[in-house]
Design an enzyme around this catalytic site. Structure first.
Site, PDB file in Angstrom:
ATOM      1  N   CYS A 151      69.058  14.241  52.333  1.00 57.72           N
ATOM      2  CA  CYS A 151      69.712  14.365  52.953  1.00 57.72           C
ATOM      3  C   CYS A 151      71.577  14.576  52.052  1.00 57.72           C
ATOM      4  CB  CYS A 151      69.571  13.824  54.324  1.00 57.72           C
ATOM      5  SG  CYS A 151      71.921  14.586  55.403  1.00 57.72           S
ATOM      6  N   LEU A 152      72.144  15.270  52.044  1.00 52.48           N
ATOM      7  CA  LEU A 152      73.749  15.083  51.266  1.00 52.48           C
ATOM      8  C   LEU A 152      74.405  13.785  51.607  1.00 52.48           C
ATOM      9  CD1 LEU A 152      74.907  18.179  49.652  1.00 52.48           C
ATOM     10  CD2 LEU A 152      73.548  16.541  48.804  1.00 52.48           C
ATOM     11  N   HIS A 172      66.544  21.070  59.296  1.00 58.33           N
ATOM     12  CA  HIS A 172      67.159  20.117  58.334  1.00 58.33           C
ATOM     13  C   HIS A 172      68.657  20.675  58.976  1.00 58.33           C
ATOM     14  CE1 HIS A 172      67.844  16.377  55.587  1.00 58.33           C
ATOM     15  NE2 HIS A 172      69.601  17.489  56.305  1.00 58.33           N
ATOM     16  N   GLU A 173      68.976  21.860  58.514  1.00 61.48           N
ATOM     17  CA  GLU A 173      70.424  21.915  58.545  1.00 61.48           C
ATOM     18  C   GLU A 173      70.905  22.575  60.034  1.00 61.48           C
ATOM     19  OE1 GLU A 173      72.147  21.498  56.418  1.00 61.48           O
ATOM     20  OE2 GLU A 173      70.793  21.220  55.242  1.00 61.48           O
ATOM     21  N   GLY A 187      71.133  22.127  50.957  1.00 64.23           N
ATOM     22  CA  GLY A 187      71.628  23.048  52.042  1.00 64.23           C
ATOM     23  C   GLY A 187      73.275  22.385  52.376  1.00 64.23           C
ATOM     24  N   HIS A 202      71.406  19.086  61.953  1.00 67.29           N
ATOM     25  CA  HIS A 202      72.629  18.926  61.759  1.00 67.29           C
ATOM     26  C   HIS A 202      73.833  19.299  63.267  1.00 67.29           C
ATOM     27  CE1 HIS A 202      72.933  16.586  58.216  1.00 67.29           C
ATOM     28  NE2 HIS A 202      71.608  17.195  57.720  1.00 67.29           N
ATOM     29  N   GLN A 238      78.886  17.635  58.188  1.00 67.35           N
ATOM     30  CA  GLN A 238      78.249  17.014  57.019  1.00 67.35           C
ATOM     31  C   GLN A 238      80.216  17.103  56.344  1.00 67.35           C
ATOM     32  OE1 GLN A 238      74.214  18.740  55.521  1.00 67.35           O
ATOM     33  NE2 GLN A 238      74.295  16.205  55.254  1.00 67.35           N
TER      34      GLN A 238
HETATM   35 NI    NI Z   1      71.275  16.764  55.575  1.00 63.58          NI
END
Ligand code: NI
Length: 186
Positions: free
Chosen positions: A96-97, A138-139, A45, A142, A50
């Site tokens: 998380c990236l 989660h997304e 995701g 963000h 991000q």
């Molecule tokens: Ni994340």
């Protein structure tokens, strides 16, 4: 085009993102760049903040996860709205990236109903559960300026402080392109 992924500590990750309309410039190109960026980083995701844009857009592709492999969970969510969440809280180990090298158990509800626009700005209302719901939650967070570590206890967050500060400064082993807010500061 692979875009740099914004690392923890950048204010873009803490802002509430704004809705967009079909007139948003080069949205198809942005979505395709986000997919390229996510695949390069082996993510499931990726949310627009991000890659440095505070707009209400995130993408998913759960196919690297065994239980989602055949589910076709490759989706674009624009202006999403989680209408309800239900069930009994369950634990899942999230990463998380934007926060490489850190994974922690997070509690969330297992089911949700979401209304969103797809890449053609067509509206859908769907229900998801399990890991697919988890990725969406989660997304979605963000877009609200919330990170998975914000769900941890104060003590746990305190224990991660040094690691988080290193990430902001670019001290990480992430094998994908990133943008660090404090890369040149001491
Ligand atoms: Ni994340």
């Amino acid at each position: 085009m692979i875009l740099p992924i914004v690392a923890y500590g950048d204010t873009v990750l803490k802002k509430v993102s704004t809705t967009i309309d079909a007139g948003y410039p080069e949205i198809k190109k942005l979505i395709s760049d986000m997919y390229e960026t996510m695949y390069e980083a082996h993510g499931v995701g990726l949310a627009a903040p991000q890659i440095g844009k505070n707009i209400r857009l995130f993408i998913t592709d759960g196919s690297p996860i065994e239980s989602l492999k055949d589910a076709g969970f490759k989706k674009v969510f624009i202006n999403p709205e989680i209408i309800e969440e239900s069930g009994q809280e369950w634990v899942y180990n999230e990463g998380c990236l934007s926060i490489p090298d850190i994974r922690e158990d997070v509690m969330r509800l297992p089911q949700l109903k979401i209304k969103y626009l797809d890449e053609n700005f067509e509206e859908h209302t769907e229900t998801y559960d399990g890991v697919a719901a988890r990725i969406i939650q989660h997304e979605y967070d963000h877009l609200e300026g919330i990170l998975f570590i914000d769900h941890l206890s104060a003590l746990k967050k305190q224990l991660l402080k040094g690691k988080l500060s290193n990430i902001s400064r670019g001290k990480t082993d992430a094998e994908y392109r990133m943008k660090f807010p404090l890369a040149n500061k001491r």
